[in-house]
Design a protein around this motif. Sequence first.
Motif, PDB file in Angstrom:
ATOM      1  N   ALA A  87      37.491  21.087  15.850  1.00  0.00           N
ATOM      2  CA  ALA A  87      38.185  21.954  15.228  1.00  0.00           C
ATOM      3  C   ALA A  87      38.166  23.313  15.931  1.00  0.00           C
ATOM      4  O   ALA A  87      39.183  23.825  16.205  1.00  0.00           O
ATOM      5  CB  ALA A  87      37.624  22.315  13.811  1.00  0.00           C
ATOM      6  N   PHE A  88      36.738  23.724  16.462  1.00  0.00           N
ATOM      7  CA  PHE A  88      36.735  24.910  17.273  1.00  0.00           C
ATOM      8  C   PHE A  88      37.636  24.600  18.640  1.00  0.00           C
ATOM      9  O   PHE A  88      38.508  25.476  19.092  1.00  0.00           O
ATOM     10  CB  PHE A  88      35.510  25.314  17.771  1.00  0.00           C
ATOM     11  N   VAL A  89      37.576  23.486  19.179  1.00  0.00           N
ATOM     12  CA  VAL A  89      38.395  22.991  20.458  1.00  0.00           C
ATOM     13  C   VAL A  89      39.827  23.176  20.123  1.00  0.00           C
ATOM     14  O   VAL A  89      40.539  23.845  21.038  1.00  0.00           O
ATOM     15  CB  VAL A  89      37.828  21.715  20.934  1.00  0.00           C
ATOM     16  N   ALA A  90      40.117  22.535  19.045  1.00  0.00           N
ATOM     17  CA  ALA A  90      41.617  22.651  18.791  1.00  0.00           C
ATOM     18  C   ALA A  90      42.285  23.902  18.470  1.00  0.00           C
ATOM     19  O   ALA A  90      43.429  24.269  19.073  1.00  0.00           O
ATOM     20  CB  ALA A  90      41.874  21.549  17.618  1.00  0.00           C
ATOM     21  N   GLY A  91      41.510  24.708  17.636  1.00  0.00           N
ATOM     22  CA  GLY A  91      41.788  26.073  17.553  1.00  0.00           C
ATOM     23  C   GLY A  91      42.021  26.907  18.856  1.00  0.00           C
ATOM     24  O   GLY A  91      42.902  27.883  19.063  1.00  0.00           O
ATOM     25  N   HIS A  92      41.159  26.615  19.512  1.00  0.00           N
ATOM     26  CA  HIS A  92      41.000  27.373  20.824  1.00  0.00           C
ATOM     27  C   HIS A  92      42.253  27.200  21.759  1.00  0.00           C
ATOM     28  O   HIS A  92      42.962  27.965  22.414  1.00  0.00           O
ATOM     29  CB  HIS A  92      39.570  27.514  21.512  1.00  0.00           C
ATOM     30  N   ILE A  99      25.801  14.682  11.385  1.00  0.00           N
ATOM     31  CA  ILE A  99      26.628  14.600  12.753  1.00  0.00           C
ATOM     32  C   ILE A  99      27.990  14.346  12.621  1.00  0.00           C
ATOM     33  O   ILE A  99      28.574  14.904  13.492  1.00  0.00           O
ATOM     34  CB  ILE A  99      25.822  13.242  13.370  1.00  0.00           C
ATOM     35  N   VAL A 100      28.505  13.890  11.717  1.00  0.00           N
ATOM     36  CA  VAL A 100      30.067  13.557  11.633  1.00  0.00           C
ATOM     37  C   VAL A 100      30.579  15.073  11.287  1.00  0.00           C
ATOM     38  O   VAL A 100      31.630  15.530  11.780  1.00  0.00           O
ATOM     39  CB  VAL A 100      30.311  12.694  10.460  1.00  0.00           C
ATOM     40  N   VAL A 101      29.913  15.960  10.728  1.00  0.00           N
ATOM     41  CA  VAL A 101      30.442  17.191  10.066  1.00  0.00           C
ATOM     42  C   VAL A 101      30.257  18.127  11.202  1.00  0.00           C
ATOM     43  O   VAL A 101      31.342  18.793  11.661  1.00  0.00           O
ATOM     44  CB  VAL A 101      29.679  17.837   8.783  1.00  0.00           C
ATOM     45  N   LEU A 102      29.452  17.887  12.086  1.00  0.00           N
ATOM     46  CA  LEU A 102      29.027  18.814  13.329  1.00  0.00           C
ATOM     47  C   LEU A 102      29.984  18.438  14.566  1.00  0.00           C
ATOM     48  O   LEU A 102      30.775  19.148  14.996  1.00  0.00           O
ATOM     49  CB  LEU A 102      27.538  18.633  13.977  1.00  0.00           C
ATOM     50  N   ILE A 103      30.342  17.182  14.358  1.00  0.00           N
ATOM     51  CA  ILE A 103      31.447  16.735  15.395  1.00  0.00           C
ATOM     52  C   ILE A 103      32.788  17.235  14.870  1.00  0.00           C
ATOM     53  O   ILE A 103      33.580  17.380  15.928  1.00  0.00           O
ATOM     54  CB  ILE A 103      31.451  15.151  15.590  1.00  0.00           C
ATOM     55  N   ALA A 104      33.132  17.058  13.725  1.00  0.00           N
ATOM     56  CA  ALA A 104      34.367  17.883  13.093  1.00  0.00           C
ATOM     57  C   ALA A 104      34.434  19.156  13.617  1.00  0.00           C
ATOM     58  O   ALA A 104      35.415  19.679  13.915  1.00  0.00           O
ATOM     59  CB  ALA A 104      34.517  17.370  11.721  1.00  0.00           C
ATOM     60  N   GLY A 155      43.165  24.311  13.381  1.00  0.00           N
ATOM     61  CA  GLY A 155      41.565  24.198  13.515  1.00  0.00           C
ATOM     62  C   GLY A 155      41.146  23.423  12.213  1.00  0.00           C
ATOM     63  O   GLY A 155      40.551  22.641  12.215  1.00  0.00           O
ATOM     64  N   GLY A 156      41.561  24.044  11.199  1.00  0.00           N
ATOM     65  CA  GLY A 156      41.245  23.282   9.798  1.00  0.00           C
ATOM     66  C   GLY A 156      42.067  22.080   9.429  1.00  0.00           C
ATOM     67  O   GLY A 156      41.183  21.111   9.058  1.00  0.00           O
ATOM     68  N   ALA A 157      43.104  21.713  10.113  1.00  0.00           N
ATOM     69  CA  ALA A 157      43.559  20.487   9.929  1.00  0.00           C
ATOM     70  C   ALA A 157      42.955  19.463  10.828  1.00  0.00           C
ATOM     71  O   ALA A 157      42.651  18.545  10.341  1.00  0.00           O
ATOM     72  CB  ALA A 157      44.918  20.393  10.197  1.00  0.00           C
ATOM     73  N   ALA A 158      42.381  19.953  11.963  1.00  0.00           N
ATOM     74  CA  ALA A 158      41.596  19.050  12.923  1.00  0.00           C
ATOM     75  C   ALA A 158      40.116  18.748  12.336  1.00  0.00           C
ATOM     76  O   ALA A 158      39.679  17.701  12.179  1.00  0.00           O
ATOM     77  CB  ALA A 158      41.657  19.875  14.391  1.00  0.00           C
ATOM     78  N   PHE A 159      39.695  19.691  11.776  1.00  0.00           N
ATOM     79  CA  PHE A 159      38.324  19.709  10.854  1.00  0.00           C
ATOM     80  C   PHE A 159      38.685  18.365   9.652  1.00  0.00           C
ATOM     81  O   PHE A 159      37.840  17.622   9.542  1.00  0.00           O
ATOM     82  CB  PHE A 159      37.859  20.965  10.387  1.00  0.00           C
ATOM     83  N   LEU A 160      39.514  18.787   8.931  1.00  0.00           N
ATOM     84  CA  LEU A 160      39.907  18.056   7.732  1.00  0.00           C
ATOM     85  C   LEU A 160      39.898  16.285   8.325  1.00  0.00           C
ATOM     86  O   LEU A 160      39.549  15.456   7.721  1.00  0.00           O
ATOM     87  CB  LEU A 160      40.935  18.233   6.930  1.00  0.00           C
ATOM     88  N   GLY A 161      40.915  16.334   9.164  1.00  0.00           N
ATOM     89  CA  GLY A 161      41.255  15.054   9.552  1.00  0.00           C
ATOM     90  C   GLY A 161      39.914  14.291  10.331  1.00  0.00           C
ATOM     91  O   GLY A 161      39.744  13.118  10.152  1.00  0.00           O
TER      92      GLY A 161
END
Length: 64
Positions: A19-24, A10-15, A40-46
């Motif tokens: 990431a998709f929303v931030a990149g878009h 669930i945590v990975v799916l939320i990340a 998007g990558g930075a948002a996913f990692l964070g």
Amino acid sequence: MQTKVMATVIVVLIALVVAFVAGHLVSLLGAEKLAAVSIGGAAFLGTASLGMFILSYLHPPTSS
């Protein structure tokens, strides 16, 4: 054990969604593709890092 795996997924799916929303959003603001992918990558990692930290705090490892 199954609860920890499910919470991790669930945590990975939320990340991933963050990431998709931030990149878009960055792409809609007129940035180049490389910048949008980087954001998007930075948002996913964070998000994933913060989520895993919270998850490890809420579900400490069990000693066996």
